[in-house]
Design a protein around this motif. Sequence first.
Motif, PDB file in Angstrom:
ATOM      1  N   ASP A 203       0.856  -1.184   0.000  1.00  0.00           N
ATOM      2  CA  ASP A 203       0.000   0.000   0.000  1.00  0.00           C
ATOM      3  C   ASP A 203       0.898   1.242   0.000  1.00  0.00           C
ATOM      4  O   ASP A 203       1.570   1.520   1.009  1.00  0.00           O
ATOM      5  N   PRO A 204       0.932   2.013  -1.098  1.00  0.00           N
ATOM      6  CA  PRO A 204       1.835   3.172  -1.170  1.00  0.00           C
ATOM      7  C   PRO A 204       1.583   4.187  -0.051  1.00  0.00           C
ATOM      8  O   PRO A 204       2.530   4.776   0.460  1.00  0.00           O
ATOM      9  N   GLU A 205       0.318   4.338   0.354  1.00  0.00           N
ATOM     10  CA  GLU A 205       0.010   5.331   1.392  1.00  0.00           C
ATOM     11  C   GLU A 205       0.597   4.907   2.736  1.00  0.00           C
ATOM     12  O   GLU A 205       1.237   5.699   3.432  1.00  0.00           O
TER      13      GLU A 205
ATOM     14  N   GLU B 167       3.067   2.763   3.217  1.00  0.00           N
ATOM     15  CA  GLU B 167       4.531   2.743   3.141  1.00  0.00           C
ATOM     16  C   GLU B 167       5.115   4.147   3.151  1.00  0.00           C
ATOM     17  O   GLU B 167       6.200   4.367   3.701  1.00  0.00           O
ATOM     18  N   THR B 168       4.400   5.113   2.538  1.00  0.00           N
ATOM     19  CA  THR B 168       4.891   6.495   2.569  1.00  0.00           C
ATOM     20  C   THR B 168       4.860   7.027   3.999  1.00  0.00           C
ATOM     21  O   THR B 168       5.802   7.692   4.449  1.00  0.00           O
ATOM     22  N   ASP B 169       3.785   6.719   4.745  1.00  0.00           N
ATOM     23  CA  ASP B 169       3.709   7.128   6.149  1.00  0.00           C
ATOM     24  C   ASP B 169       4.875   6.531   6.937  1.00  0.00           C
ATOM     25  O   ASP B 169       5.541   7.225   7.721  1.00  0.00           O
ATOM     26  N   ASN B 170       5.118   5.227   6.740  1.00  0.00           N
ATOM     27  CA  ASN B 170       6.218   4.564   7.450  1.00  0.00           C
ATOM     28  C   ASN B 170       7.570   5.170   7.072  1.00  0.00           C
ATOM     29  O   ASN B 170       8.456   5.335   7.916  1.00  0.00           O
ATOM     30  N   TYR B 171       7.707   5.487   5.783  1.00  0.00           N
ATOM     31  CA  TYR B 171       8.971   6.045   5.297  1.00  0.00           C
ATOM     32  C   TYR B 171       9.245   7.409   5.943  1.00  0.00           C
ATOM     33  O   TYR B 171      10.357   7.676   6.418  1.00  0.00           O
TER      34      TYR B 171
ATOM     35  N   ALA C 199       9.850   6.349  -3.418  1.00  0.00           N
ATOM     36  CA  ALA C 199      10.920   6.134  -2.440  1.00  0.00           C
ATOM     37  C   ALA C 199      10.455   5.163  -1.361  1.00  0.00           C
ATOM     38  O   ALA C 199      11.219   4.278  -0.934  1.00  0.00           O
ATOM     39  N   ALA C 200       9.195   5.315  -0.940  1.00  0.00           N
ATOM     40  CA  ALA C 200       8.655   4.436   0.095  1.00  0.00           C
ATOM     41  C   ALA C 200       8.542   2.998  -0.412  1.00  0.00           C
ATOM     42  O   ALA C 200       8.870   2.041   0.281  1.00  0.00           O
ATOM     43  N   LEU C 201       8.071   2.846  -1.658  1.00  0.00           N
ATOM     44  CA  LEU C 201       7.944   1.521  -2.261  1.00  0.00           C
ATOM     45  C   LEU C 201       9.308   0.859  -2.392  1.00  0.00           C
ATOM     46  O   LEU C 201       9.465  -0.346  -2.134  1.00  0.00           O
TER      47      LEU C 201
END
Length: 310
Positions: free
Chosen positions: A73-75, A77-81, A117-119
């Motif tokens: 989930d890009p959203e 993973e972006t939050d985690n990143y 970047a998160a992915l």
Amino acid sequence: MDVLSKSIIFVGGKGGVGKSTSAAAIAWRSAKEGNKTLLISTDPAHNVGDIFNENIGGKTKAIADNLYALEIDPEIETDNYIKTVKANIKGTVHSSMMEEVNRQLDTAKASPGADEAALFDKLIHIILEERQNFDKLVFDTAPTGHTIRLLTLPELMGVWIDGLLEKRRKTNENYTQLLNDGEPREDPIYDVLRERQERFSKARDLLLDEKETGFIFVLNPERLPILETKKALDLLHQYHLHVKTLIINKILPEEADGEFLMERKKHEKKYLQQIEETFPKQKLVQVPLFSQDIISKTQLELFSEYFQKG
């Protein structure tokens, strides 16, 4: 297909050619053969859940014996990143500035490239850490351009990190000379960059290791998929990523009849010949067009039988 013996398999190709179905069938067969297998979708328009008629989402889920699936989930993973970036810079920025820095980072979530970047970070985590929990990883990737970008990032990011580390090293040397104490500077940012450099290097080594990693492209016997596949293979070759297997999907069956289908078969024959001439070094695996959509485990089983013929 020899590529099925690899522990990491990437399945790519033009949108709509049957990447997700092929990746699901590969993962299904691997699991049936007793391998604990993780099927990972990196395509923002996930199809894996639809194929298995399961709601999968961003966490690893068991969907059959020995078979697990994950739709990144890009959203999430972006939050985690962004959380990781905040943690990395905590202590390196004056406390009075942290609120503004955090605000800027939260804004950066929506900036171009943030989800990529998160992915990429998630991909690195899966092939370096998550891999230890499975016998085989099968990646269902996004359409060609996105896949090429993702697979070449370890090399591109490695070069970028090298440049950052060199600048950081010179800055620290100048700072030491300025203080004239000869003591090396503690630099947590440098340490973080070094850690990321090592992770990118390990990921790239794995991607280049042909004993561990294999690449499959899926195409249909049509003009545009052939042209796009040729461009993709040539570009990946420049990064030493060699695609040795092609699945030619949705070939009209011999029993197809009727004037319309016979005309289509004439064109198809020409394109099949073109595929053989364009990709003389690749293993070509032919899969026929099925009379129904591949949306059940029974149909995946039938689909995967063609891999043994290839």
